[in-house]
Scaffold this active site. Structure first.
Site, short mmCIF file in Angstrom:
data_model
loop_
_atom_site.label_atom_id
_atom_site.label_comp_id
_atom_site.label_asym_id
_atom_site.label_seq_id
_atom_site.Cartn_x
_atom_site.Cartn_y
_atom_site.Cartn_z
N SER A 1 0.79 -1.23 0.00
CA SER A 1 0.00 0.00 0.00
C SER A 1 0.83 1.29 0.00
O SER A 1 1.54 1.56 -0.95
CB SER A 1 -0.96 -0.07 1.19
N ASP B 1 -1.76 1.27 -3.54
CA ASP B 1 -2.70 0.24 -4.00
C ASP B 1 -4.10 0.82 -4.23
O ASP B 1 -5.07 0.08 -4.35
CB ASP B 1 -2.74 -0.96 -3.06
N GLU C 1 -11.15 7.33 7.49
CA GLU C 1 -10.02 7.70 8.33
C GLU C 1 -9.48 9.00 7.76
O GLU C 1 -9.61 9.28 6.57
CB GLU C 1 -8.93 6.61 8.26
N PRO D 1 1.49 2.65 18.32
CA PRO D 1 2.41 1.96 17.42
C PRO D 1 1.72 1.74 16.08
O PRO D 1 0.53 1.39 16.04
CB PRO D 1 2.65 0.63 18.13
#
Ligand code: G16
Length: 550
Positions: free
Chosen positions: A68, A286, A378, A504
């Site tokens: 990606s 992608d 998002e 993370p």
């Protein structure tokens, strides 16, 4: 229930030994690491996909070989469940365990335990469809994957070089073929036809959009957008840039959706291309993420990210549902993550229920399924809109009593066709944005003025072991390392409207720091100060310490 073909698996497995000590983790979006270490992982994922299909009664499972937004040297693999969604999270643990078995013997015994625990009926057929992006490491990794299919005896269909969202589309189309819920013809042609026909219907009677500049990140989005352009013909003029898929090192380099979001700058290659007021967008490697941006009349850059897309699309859908007279029958909701700009959450929550979940499409998608129409994006530009099957049935069976209702219902029906509901899809989302802009007669400036973003900054920190970072409350609070959250709070309180969190990454070997504050200078400063604190807590090589503002 047959047994596992252990002899065959052993023969193939010995061709794909786990050579690297690296710990493989099925993270936010599957396995993602430097391409050169992934051979054994791809082989094992091939077997796992076959088993997943058997577990799902022989339905087709998808495999996408991609990393990606990551740099070209990385690669990865993610599995797609039969409804076109990300792999069920309960299987991610199995994927991780199988990938980390250090020898063929251990792999086989783990495999046997897993088949037993999941009560997989091995007599069922195994069917998979797979594809890859344009990364140079792709062909060798696909060969390893195919050995996995051969070892487990899976019937495999190669979808070639295509985007992640098209692979998701194919999985759902294959599994719904001939049913009432038929998603579309199970081919790339079917995908392009579905999107382009819906787009043309939605734009009927509207002026043709002005040319849109598309940065294809030098990835698979380039050939796919070029094909889409042929289906759309004159209805959507597009100027494709960063299409150099064969240039070594070009993928996602100084371009693409992640570059836009993290640097908040226009790709250098567009400097001489983009005119003030012209709309531009960037895909990622992608083509599952989309970011828009423009230069204002003073040549200043403005970013229209996933939050702005959510605001634009949500307000349009709310209006259509009202115009259709269905506001009491359709529950609409929005799903975001901690990265959502505070202003976007404020804007949306005055209109709709808004939920915050952990990063990763899988979390957003599942939360969005709780609404009749679930809108999720998002901030990084990854998102889609889900229309429940029940609502799609209501829409197609509706008896409108006025012309206005009939038009609104038709628009909603066509939107449900235009949107790739399986996963975030940059090209489908781009057409969605263009439809809303055309219906609203908006340019970028009007769209941008829906609300004003709080200045924000995203920083990556290289640490020795990102696994020591653990979060809670939809990743808004760190619980480990102990004491670090308190330091983050203390720093955030020093800035007007300061908000920050640390988590993370699940796709890169870094820790991400997000900060927003009342001014750009403050947001940058807060982000870099927290990055410094994170580094001091867990960093390694001092030359990697984030330096800005410190
Ligand atoms: C993937 C996921 C996204 C996520 C992103 C970053 O995107 O599909 O949901 O936001 O990774 O995740 P992280 O911050 O954990 O690295 P993509 O476009 O890279 O597949």
């Amino acid at each position: 229930m047959n047994s596992l073909p252990l002899g065959k698996i052993t023969l193939f497995s010995d061709l794909h030994p786990k050579l690297y000590p690296a710990y493989f983790n099925y993270g936010t979006a599957g396995f993602r690491m430097p391409g050169k270490v992934l051979d054994s992982v791809l082989f094992r994922v091939g077997i796992l996909a076959g088993l997943r299909s058997k577990k799902m009664d022989g339905k087709t499972v998808g495999i996408m070989v991609t990393a990606s937004h990551n740099p070209e040297t990385d690669n990865g693999v993610k599995m797609v469940d039969p409804r076109g969604e990300m792999l069920d999270s309960s299987w991610e643990v199995y994927a991780t365990t199988l990938a980390n078995s250090s020898t063929t013997e251990m792999f086989l015994s783990t495999l046997e335990e897993f088949v037993e625990a999941e009560k997989i009926d091995l007599s069922k057929p195994a069917r998979v469809v797979y594809a890859r992006d344009t990364r140079p490491s792709g062909p060798a990794l696909v060969a390893a994957l195919e050995d996995g299919f051969a070892a487990i005896g899976a019937e495999a269909r190669n979808a070639g070089i295509t985007t992640t969202p098209i692979l998701h589309y194919l999985v759902k189309a294959i599994n719904t073929k001939g049913t009432e819920e038929c998603f579309g013809d199970d081919s790339e042609h079917g995908y392009f036809t579905k999107l382009s026909e819906a787009f043309k219907k939605l734009l009927l009677g509207k002026p043709t959009p002005s040319p849109l500049v598309i940065d294809c990140a030098n990835g698979v989005g380039a050939p796919i957008a070029a094909k889409l352009a042929q289906y759309l013909a004159a209805s959507m003029p597009m100027l494709l840039t960063n299409t150099a898929i064969d240039n070594p090192g070009a993928l996602n380099n100084l371009c693409g959706a992640d570059y836009i979001k993290t640097t908040q700058k226009i790709p250098p290659s567009l400097m001489t291309v983009l005119q003030p007021g012209q709309r531009a967008c960037s895909l990622d490697g992608d083509a599952d993420r989309l970011m828009y941006y423009y230069l204002d009349s003073r040549g200043q850059y403005h970013m229209l990210d996933g939050d702005k897309i959510a605001a634009l699309v949500a307000s349009f859908i709310v209006e259509l549902v009202k115009a259709a007279g269905l506001e009491n029958r359709i529950k609409i909701g929005v799903v975001q993550t901690a990265y959502a700009n505070g202003s976007s959450t404020k804007y949306l929550s005055t209109r709709l229920p808004v939920k915050c979940v952990s990063t990763g499409v899988k979390h957003l998608h599942h939360a969005a399924e709780h609404y009749d129409v679930g809108i999720y994006f998002e901030a990084n530009g990854h998102g889609t809109v889900l229309f429940s099957q029940q609502i799609q049935n209501i829409l197609s069976g509706c008896q409108p009593s006025t012309l206005a209702q009939s038009i609104a219902i038709n628009h909603l029906i066509n939107l449900a066709q235009l949107i790739n509901q399986t996963v975030g899809d940059a090209l489908s989302d781009m057409l969605l944005v263009e439809v809303v802009l055309a219906h609203r007669s908006y340019g970028c400036v009007e769209w941008d003025s829906l609300y004003t973003d709080l200045p924000n900054r995203l920083v990556k920190v290289l640490v020795e072991d990102r696994n020591i970072f653990k979060t809670e409350d939809a990743e808004r609070r760190l619980v480990s390392p102990p004491g670090l959250q308190e330091k983050i709070n203390d720093l955030s309180h020093k800035y007007d409207s300061g908000r920050s969190f640390v988590r993370p990454s699940g796709t890169e070997d870094v820790v991400r720091v997000y900060a927003e504050a009342a001014t750009k200078q403050q947001a940058d400063e807060l982000a870099f100060r927290i990055a410094g604190v994170v580094y001091d807590e867990a960093g390694g090589d001092a030359s990697q310490r984030p330096m800005e503002f410190l």
